[in-house]
Design an enzyme around this catalytic site. Structure first.
Site, PDB file in Angstrom:
ATOM      1  N   SER A 127       0.835  -1.200   0.000  1.00  0.00           N
ATOM      2  CA  SER A 127       0.000   0.000   0.000  1.00  0.00           C
ATOM      3  C   SER A 127       0.868   1.247   0.000  1.00  0.00           C
ATOM      4  O   SER A 127       1.974   1.258   0.559  1.00  0.00           O
ATOM      5  CB  SER A 127      -0.856  -0.027   1.268  1.00  0.00           C
ATOM      6  OG  SER A 127      -1.409   1.232   1.524  1.00  0.00           O
ATOM      7  N   TYR A 152      -1.954  -1.466  10.895  1.00  0.00           N
ATOM      8  CA  TYR A 152      -2.205  -1.957   9.536  1.00  0.00           C
ATOM      9  C   TYR A 152      -1.041  -1.577   8.612  1.00  0.00           C
ATOM     10  O   TYR A 152      -0.469  -2.427   7.908  1.00  0.00           O
ATOM     11  CB  TYR A 152      -3.522  -1.377   8.996  1.00  0.00           C
ATOM     12  CG  TYR A 152      -3.614  -1.405   7.500  1.00  0.00           C
ATOM     13  CD1 TYR A 152      -3.919  -2.582   6.828  1.00  0.00           C
ATOM     14  CD2 TYR A 152      -3.353  -0.260   6.739  1.00  0.00           C
ATOM     15  CE1 TYR A 152      -3.965  -2.611   5.438  1.00  0.00           C
ATOM     16  CE2 TYR A 152      -3.402  -0.279   5.363  1.00  0.00           C
ATOM     17  CZ  TYR A 152      -3.708  -1.457   4.718  1.00  0.00           C
ATOM     18  OH  TYR A 152      -3.738  -1.487   3.350  1.00  0.00           O
ATOM     19  N   LYS A 156       2.067  -3.862   6.539  1.00  0.00           N
ATOM     20  CA  LYS A 156       2.465  -3.810   5.122  1.00  0.00           C
ATOM     21  C   LYS A 156       3.992  -3.636   5.023  1.00  0.00           C
ATOM     22  O   LYS A 156       4.643  -4.268   4.193  1.00  0.00           O
ATOM     23  CB  LYS A 156       1.747  -2.669   4.399  1.00  0.00           C
ATOM     24  CG  LYS A 156       0.249  -2.886   4.247  1.00  0.00           C
ATOM     25  CD  LYS A 156      -0.061  -4.103   3.387  1.00  0.00           C
ATOM     26  CE  LYS A 156      -1.527  -4.450   3.318  1.00  0.00           C
ATOM     27  NZ  LYS A 156      -1.801  -5.774   2.738  1.00  0.00           N
TER      28      LYS A 156
END
Ligand code: UFG
Length: 343
Positions: A127, A152, A156
């Site tokens: 992302s 989150y 990644k």
């Protein structure tokens, strides 16, 4: 012809289902594995209807080593596209352990099976969140990553690091991380699209649900950012374009064309769009009026980010082809098809 088989983890999800369609259209066999924790089996049915292919579906959790062992024993996979992960930024702040456990163990589980069963090509769902608030825009793949603003985002970054280290340790292994900007829109067939659970956190599903009368009014989070109209700027990438980027990445890996064992590519349009511009485009494209109001800033939002996608163009031969209006038309078409169903 020797057809290559691609394992798509999280293939019942929004990006996974669209990618499965494009892989099949490009001549690959696809097996979907998904634990349905944030997705619906109707997406797999949609993939089958669009493609006319059988598309084996295995309901299993990538963190379940026994289930993954059985899956990898059941057939040979030429490559894996690993989408399976939890993805809500806010939720990750309140449930960090679940996010770390799920997102890290699912990659480790899949990568472990790949090693055991001689599969050595993987595309990973990363992302643009890894860039945080960048000093210079647009961001290139050489723009430094910033400390993650959420668990989150941290998963990644850690998953990218795991793949970088794993490729360094195992010479046959090749990995590509695709750093997505903001995926929007739906398949033009109207058979698959985003299925947010509960109140949507992302802009476009909130917009379409408001237009459909399921939500009263869209809150525009902040009009006092240092941008031309005061609202935040993002790079909205059409879901079909994004899906095709995965096909290009798989092809690069299978053709042995990768320039390095671990590569990253920005997958965006290269165009920054403000929240207010997106609302105007949605209204014009779909000929309707949206109820919206300015609300306070949302915690954790960055002011602006958009991609420099030129590396993907030169190396993957991929570029975004669909316009913002195209994506907002398919997003609205999909919402109308869902009607009052929000899943
Ligand atoms: N926004 C609103 N109102 C809403 C929802 C969003 O004004 O109801 C605004 C946000 O403030 C932001 C823009 O719309 O400016 C886009 O917000 P999204 O929530 O749709 O997307 P984000 O850019 O916040 O997040 C996305 C992905 C994350 C990823 C992140 C990386 O959803 O998974 O990009 O920057 F981590």
């Amino acid at each position: 012809m020797d057809r290559k088989c691609i394992l798509v983890t999280g293939g019942a999800g929004y990006i996974g289902s669209h990618t499965a369609v494009e892989l099949i259209a490009a001549g690959y066999d696809v097996v979907i594995v998904d634990n349905l924790s944030n997705s619906d089996p109707s997406a797999v049915e949609g993939v089958r209807r669009i493609t006319g292919a059988e598309v084996p579906f295995v309901e299993a959790d990538c963190c379940d080593d026994g289930a993954m062992e059985r899956l990898f024993r059941s057939r040979r996979f030429d490559a894996v596209i690993h989408f399976a992960a939890a993805k809500a930024v806010g939720e990750s702040v309140s449930e960090p352990l679940r996010y770390y456990r799920n997102n890290l163990l699912s990659l480790l589980g899949v990568a472990g099976q790949m090693e055991r069963h001689g599969c050595d090509r993987i595309v990973f769902s990363s992302s643009c969140t890894v860039y945080g608030e960048a000093d210079e825009l647009p961001v290139t793949e050489r723009t430094p990553r910033r400390p993650a603003a959420s668990p989150y985002g941290n998963t990644k970054q850690i998953c990218e690091d795991i793949l970088r280290d794993a490729t360094a340790a195992r010479p046959a292994l090749r990995a590509i991380a695709l750093r997505y900007f903001n995926p929007i829109g739906a398949h033009p067939s109207g058979l698959i699209g985003e299925l947010p659970r509960g109140v949507p956190q992302n802009l476009v599903p909130y917009v379409t649900q408001t237009a459909a009368g399921l939500r009263e009014c869209l809150s525009v989070f902040g009009d006092d950012y240092p941008t031309p109209d005061g609202s935040c700027i993002r790079d909205y990438i059409d879901i079909v374009d994004l899906a095709r980027a995965h096909v290009a990445a798989v092809r690069r890996l299978l053709e042995g064309a990768a320039a390095a064992p671990f590569e990253v590519f920005n997958i965006g349009t290269g165009r920054g769009v403000s929240v207010l511009e997106l609302i105007r485009c949605f209204e014009q494209t779909n000929r309707l009026k949206l109820a919206w109001r300015i609300a306070p800033r949302r915690a954790g939002d960055i002011t602006a980010i958009w991609a420099d996608p030129s590396l993907a163009r030169t190396e993957l031969g991929w570029q975004a082809e669909r316009s913002l209006a195209d994506s907002l038309a398919t997003a609205w078409q999909w919402q109308q098809r869902l009607g009052s169903g929000t899943k």
